[in-house]
Design an enzyme around this catalytic site. Sequence first.
Site, PDB file in Angstrom:
ATOM      1  N   GLU A 173     -28.619  27.088  43.682  1.00 17.03           N
ATOM      2  CA  GLU A 173     -29.990  26.586  43.885  1.00 17.03           C
ATOM      3  C   GLU A 173     -30.363  26.615  45.366  1.00 17.03           C
ATOM      4  OE1 GLU A 173     -30.834  22.908  41.760  1.00 17.03           O
ATOM      5  OE2 GLU A 173     -30.510  23.905  39.842  1.00 17.03           O
ATOM      6  N   GLU A 305     -26.968  26.877  34.282  1.00 15.70           N
ATOM      7  CA  GLU A 305     -27.310  25.458  34.078  1.00 15.70           C
ATOM      8  C   GLU A 305     -28.446  25.404  33.081  1.00 15.70           C
ATOM      9  OE1 GLU A 305     -27.695  22.815  37.474  1.00 15.70           O
ATOM     10  OE2 GLU A 305     -26.226  24.005  38.597  1.00 15.70           O
TER      11      GLU A 305
HETATM   12  O1  AHR Z   1     -26.632  19.502  36.853  1.00  9.13           O
HETATM   13  C1  AHR Z   1     -27.150  18.621  37.792  1.00  9.13           C
HETATM   14  C2  AHR Z   1     -27.790  19.329  38.966  1.00  9.13           C
HETATM   15  O2  AHR Z   1     -28.921  20.022  38.533  1.00  9.13           O
HETATM   16  C3  AHR Z   1     -26.977  20.386  39.660  1.00  9.13           C
HETATM   17  O3  AHR Z   1     -26.121  19.855  40.608  1.00  9.13           O
HETATM   18  C4  AHR Z   1     -28.000  21.225  40.322  1.00  9.13           C
HETATM   19  O4  AHR Z   1     -27.597  22.555  40.509  1.00  9.13           O
HETATM   20  C5  AHR Z   1     -29.208  21.090  39.418  1.00  9.13           C
HETATM   21  O5  AHR Z   1     -30.353  20.786  40.113  1.00  9.13           O
END
Ligand code: AHR
Length: 501
Positions: A173, A305
């Site tokens: 990210e 994610e």
């Molecule tokens: O999964 C929680 C968080 O969500 C992670 O650390 C991040 O990559 C995303 O914003």
Amino acid sequence: MAKLYINEKKKEGRINPEVYGHFSEHLGRCIYEGLYVKEDSGIPNKNGMRTDVVEALKEMQIPVLRWPGGCFADEYHWKDGIGPRENRKKMINTHWGGVVEDNSFGTHEFFELCEQLGCKTYVNGNVGSGTVQEMSEWVEYMTFDGVSPMADLRKANGHEKPWKVDYFGVGNENWGCGGNMTPEYYANLYRRYQTYVRHYQQAAPIQKICGGPNVADDNWTKKVLDTCFASPHPANAHGFMDGLSLHYYVTPGGWDKKGSATEFGEKDWYLTLSKALYMEELIKLHGGIMDQFDPEKKIGLIVDEWGDWFDVEPGTNPGFLYQQNTMRDALVAAVTLNIFNKHCDRVKMACIAQLVNVLQSVILTEGEKMLLTPTYHVFHMYKYHQGAQLLHSDMVGAETVGSDDICVPSLQESVSVQEDGTITVTLANLSAQDSCPVELQFAEKKPSLVEGRILSGGLQAHNTFEAPETVKEEAFDAVALTERGASLEIPAHSVVSLRIR
Ligand code: AHR
């Protein structure tokens, strides 16, 4: 009645097992307590890893695990997590809950865990606050099998042989917590950092994952691919990357009003499912851009994610992201995994967030107790898709269901065939009210055997430590073979898997 046409002669590509992957971050009680309890714990463990959790994850057939973050990855300095535990640095986990991180779970412990799980490894490097040298030395430490400063350090720390890093993420990210970069700036850093992610094991090259977009940010995808995809050097035949990540979380009321994980009505049910179905639009959007650079689909879209993100359980640390898991989460998992299967030509890996005790987990723990969530059961029922060939399928005549202005299809599915010819059909009934009759029809196949499993329960049904088996997978017998398929009535808000021979 809805009809599901399955063309068993039309194979549409292999479903990479890693599509059923998971994510574990140094966040809340995911690593500490959820997976790792240290050797001297009263909780049964092998080399510090909880035996109950490891066994359950093996049974679910976990194919790959991503670590150490997330946002934590861009603040993680791997040398803090090696060597004698008593000498490891203690620090504050500034991102997640402001608690002390004692670094007792580090590189050696991660590989020990993956070895026990029998899964592939996905390590995420630090671009946001780390140096090229730090990243390059980590790769050398983990994977080099010769004489070198980092390989010698690994040996001195008790691990003679190198490990296998299957995937390496170059930042996380980086448009946000990983450095608030512009796509142009990150893309140039990516080219530089990934250069030093060396392939020390020629026979098993590391798959490099470039940090991709947030949700629908197509500008990020275009600009990053523009700079990073093509490489002028023949040595980099696939460009500089093997995959581009995508992050997308389902938050029913948006980031400010995510809502309760367990207290919700029909409108929230449909809103959540409609947002889960949006995953398909995202794959088409970013996949379409990737097609322009990579029409042969050599690189993968890596959805590393995804999942539901609700308000934390009342009374728990807001920085720990601990939430319960209901039949709504099961349906979100079911439809999302069906979407990934159907896009297996481009989606090569996906990691639900997160493995234990954080966001949409498959397992929750409380001290020595452990429970399997409805989401676990979906992964378990779907495991036969791993490595199977996707079959062409078409659902025709399924009603649209919804509340107010929110509409979703009542039925959604994916179908695959394993090498031994067994066909797996996974079906989700998204309706909060009604069961749906459905008839399966093959092109030619005359099936001789069908075995069904079902996950069902009230919309808000979930497992607690007092009642850990309220929602569990059961045999589903209400399915009959027909001349060229099968017919069944799938109960409201349930997930069914059929194994057909
Ligand atoms: O999964 C929680 C968080 O969500 C992670 O650390 C991040 O990559 C995303 O914003």
